[in-house]
Structure formats: C-alpha cells, structure tokens
Design an enzyme around this catalytic site. Structure first.
Site, PDB file in Angstrom:
ATOM      1  CD  GLU A 189      36.050-107.448  43.588  1.00  0.00           C
ATOM      2  OE1 GLU A 189      36.174-108.440  42.843  1.00  0.00           O
ATOM      3  OE2 GLU A 189      36.939-106.574  43.712  1.00  0.00           O
ATOM      4  CD  GLU A 305      39.873-102.806  47.037  1.00  0.00           C
ATOM      5  OE1 GLU A 305      40.180-102.849  45.832  1.00  0.00           O
ATOM      6  OE2 GLU A 305      39.388-103.758  47.662  1.00  0.00           O
TER       7      GLU A 305
END
Ligand code: 9MR
Length: 399
Positions: A189, A305
């Site tokens: 991220e 995910e």
C-alpha cells in the site's frame, strides 16, 4: 515476440519453479501510457434483475485447491493462528480447500516486534509448521507497511536509524524463512494520490524517514535475504471504473515500471481485491487492460486478499449470497483470463472469521453478520465458492 531479457528469463524460471508448471509470460515492450483509457464496457455486469436467472452450477465439487491446481493455479486464504489452533473443524476445512496460507497478522511488525531489539516468531513459526504438516505453501505478509507498526515505533525510529531498522527487519524476518515461503508482500500500500507526492507515493513513516528509495531498498534487501521467494508489491483500490481507482492503477503501473526499469528485484503485483458492489462500477475490459499492462512489464500477478463486502446488499441471505457470488465470478472471470495471474487468495475462508465483521467502516445497517467469503459461518460452501470454482473451470490452463 521481442527477445526476453535475461532478467525476465530469470523471473520466469523462478516463477515456474513456484508453480511447478514452467510458466512463460510474454514479455513485451512497455506501453505504459500515462493517460491510458480503456474502452468502457459494463454491459456484462448482472443487474439485480438478471441475477435471478444466473446459474452458479459447478461441474466439480473437488476442493478449490485441486480445481485450481488442475489449471496450474494456486488457491489459498489468509488465516489467524487462533482459528486454526482452537477450531479443528475450521482447520479441517482450511487444509481441505487451500493450497497456500497467508498469516493475516502474524508477520506484521506489531506482531513480530514486542520491543525494538526483540523478535517474537511464535505465531509465524506455528503457522509455518501447520502449513508444512498439512502440505500447504505459505506466503509472507508484509515486510514494509505503514499500518500495524508497534507502539514503540514512533518514538524509536528516526531519520538517523530508519534505514538500518527496515533493512535489519527484512534481513531477520525474510532471512528466517528463506527458502520456505512461496512469496512475500515486500511493500504494501505505497500509493495514495491524495497525499500529493509527485510519484503518487503515500506519505508513510518509511517515505518520511528514508525517502522514495525505501521501496527499491526493501525489495533488494528481501531478494538478498530470500533469493527464492517471489517478491510482490501489494495494493488495493485497483479494481473499479472510477476516476479514483483509474488514477491509482496508473500510479501503480508507473511505480512498477520505475522499479522494473531500475532493475529492482520485483516479480509480481499483488492485487488485494477487497470488492464491493454499491454500484456496478466494474469495467471488465478496463481491468483486463490493466492486467495486460502489468504482465507486459514481465511481472506475474496474484489476487491476494479477495473478499466481497456485502454491507449494502439486502438482508435475505440467499439473495445476498447470489449478489456476492456474482461479484466474485465477474471479477475472477476477467482476472483468471489473464495468464500472468498465478494465484487467488481470499482474505479468510469462512464467514466465521472475517475482518469485515470487525470493520467499523463497513457495517451492515441491520447489524446482520457479513457473508463475504467462500464458506459460511457453519463452514458450508456458498455460491461464492461456486463462483470461484466456475471461474477456475472456465479459465485457460497455465503451462
Ligand atoms: O484483516 C486484518 C485485520 O485483522 C488486522 O487487524 C488489520 C491490521 O493489521 O489488517 C487486516 O488485514 C489488512 C491487510 O493486512 C492489508 N490489506 C487490508 C487488510 C484488511 O484491512
């Protein structure tokens, strides 16, 4: 096809080893256009009306791990040690369905680092032993992230020692599991356009303390510590046809291109794929174009995910499960159509254990428990399980 560079040969050989399937990606020249615009095509999305006619029938009820393996793919899920250790019924379902395990928390800084000079590998070692005992592969998540940092971090890590702290962390953690992990989310991220950095980088302690080179440094350190693991850049918000996500896709592509050009040892993009369907904003051809662009950099892709937030779907669980399944199938049909995609991991396996039940940002207004995963809370297969099986059944075999 252009002649692959020795680097891309290396990547393909490494990746072939992971999958045991000799995969060779087509490595073309990069056509990373800053303003890349894919044709709009949202026609294939099911409306709530045609959801009723949609069949989620499956041809096989073999576990997902076997169905995926037959296509040269890996299926797996994130998991907490406590769920496997305290819940034998869940553990049995996990080992049945999954070929690869990722610790949901055990490899984050706040789990591993009780104090600046201490490491605690109890949970991650336990998970690795579990994976080996059950014949599962394991992947690491995550070496460098701005979240899940220990409380002592802010007062201890400074511009003077940040590089040393990050490098030692990676050497210690990736080094401990060298040769034992399938892959590592090395950096997680790193993109946040709203922070105004010229390269779209998220303002994190790592950026503030080390500067933009922290990303390349993290990958190089990980490659030296574990030369066998597939090294992944992992991020979210790459799925939908919104200006925000389109800009994020461009920024991620540009980051990947910079890394590849600099010779950074990066091997794959991890697409988190925390999906939702408040509005039908998934654009199959646009997403497909993005996957192609990533693959054209010589990188593999992992869906890391996957889950589907059902916060805005109706209360009736049968209807909700159909909507969730439709989102899974539409997304995975495109994702698995891209041969560079080598794995699908859901963020949890069963609704019994999902981070979304704890997520304050996405509650169901009716207070009902969320149903975002392939198995329900009783561990029965849901239509989302069928949707994964169907998209695997329809995708091309990796060779
Ligand atoms: O599911 C994870 C949750 O249990 C943790 O509390 C949280 C903070 O460590 O992280 C969650 O997992 C996140 C993952 O590490 C990175 N992508 C988003 C996931 C969901 O928030």
């Amino acid at each position: 096809m252009p002649k692959p560079s020795s680097r891309s040969k290396l990547i393909n050989r490494r990746q072939a080893l992971f999958l045991g399937m000799g995969a060779v990606a087509s490595v073309g020249t990069t056509t990373l256009a800053a303003g890349l615009k894919a044709p709009r095509n949202s026609a294939s999305l099911p409306t709530v009306a045609n959801l009723q006619q949609r069949s989620f029938a499956v041809a096989s009820d073999l576990p997902l791990r076997q169905q995926a393996a037959a296509k040269g793919l890996l299926y797996g899920a994130a998991v907490l040690k406590s769920s496997l250790m305290n819940d034998p019924e869940f553990s049995q379902a996990f080992a049945r369905e999954c070929a690869i395990l990722v610790p949901e928390g055990a490899l984050k800084w706040d789990s591993l680092r009780p104090a600046p000079d201490k490491f605690n590998f109890t949970d991650s070692d336990w998970l690795l032993a579990y994976a080996r005992q059950k014949g599962l592969q394991m992947r690491g998540h995550t070496l460098v992230w701005h979240h899940a940092l220990p409380k002592w971090f802010a007062g201890t890590v400074t511009p003077g020692n940040a590089e040393k702290m990050m490098v030692e962390h990676i050497q210690t953690v990736a080094g401990r599991y060298a040769g034992k992990f399938h892959s590592w989310d090395v950096v997680n991220e790193a993109i946040a356009l709203q922070h105004g950095h010229p390269q779209g980088l998220r303002q994190t302690p790592w950026l503030d303390l080390i500067g933009p080179r922290y990303i390349d440094l993290a990958f190089r350190t990980a490659a030296a510590a574990d030369p066998n693991a597939l090294l992944v850049y992992n991020d979210f918000g790459l799925d939908y046809d919104t200006p925000w996500e389109s800009a994020r896709r461009q920024a991620v592509l540009q980051l990947l291109e910079r890394l590849v050009t600099a010779g950074t040892p990066i091997h794959a993009l991890g697409i988190q794929a925390h999906l939702l369907r408040e509005d039908p904003k998934f654009n199959p051809s646009q997403f497909q174009t993005f996957l192609r662009e990533v693959a054209s950099l010589g990188l593999k892709i992992m869906i890391t995910e996957l889950d589907v937030t059902d916060a805005r779907f109706g209360a009736h669980s049968t209807e909700r499960d159909r909507q969730v399944a439709a989102v899974y199938e539409d997304y995975l049909t495109v994702a698995l159509g891209e041969p560079a995609v080598i794995a699908v991991l859901t963020w949890g396996l069963s609704d019994r254990y999902t981070w979304l039940a704890k997520d304050k940002d996405r509650p169901r207004r009716d207070g009902l428990p969320p149903r975002p995963l392939p198995l329900d809370a009783q561990l029965n297969r849901k239509l989302a399980w069928n949707a994964i099986a169907r998209s695997v059944a329809h995708c091309p075999k990796r060779n």
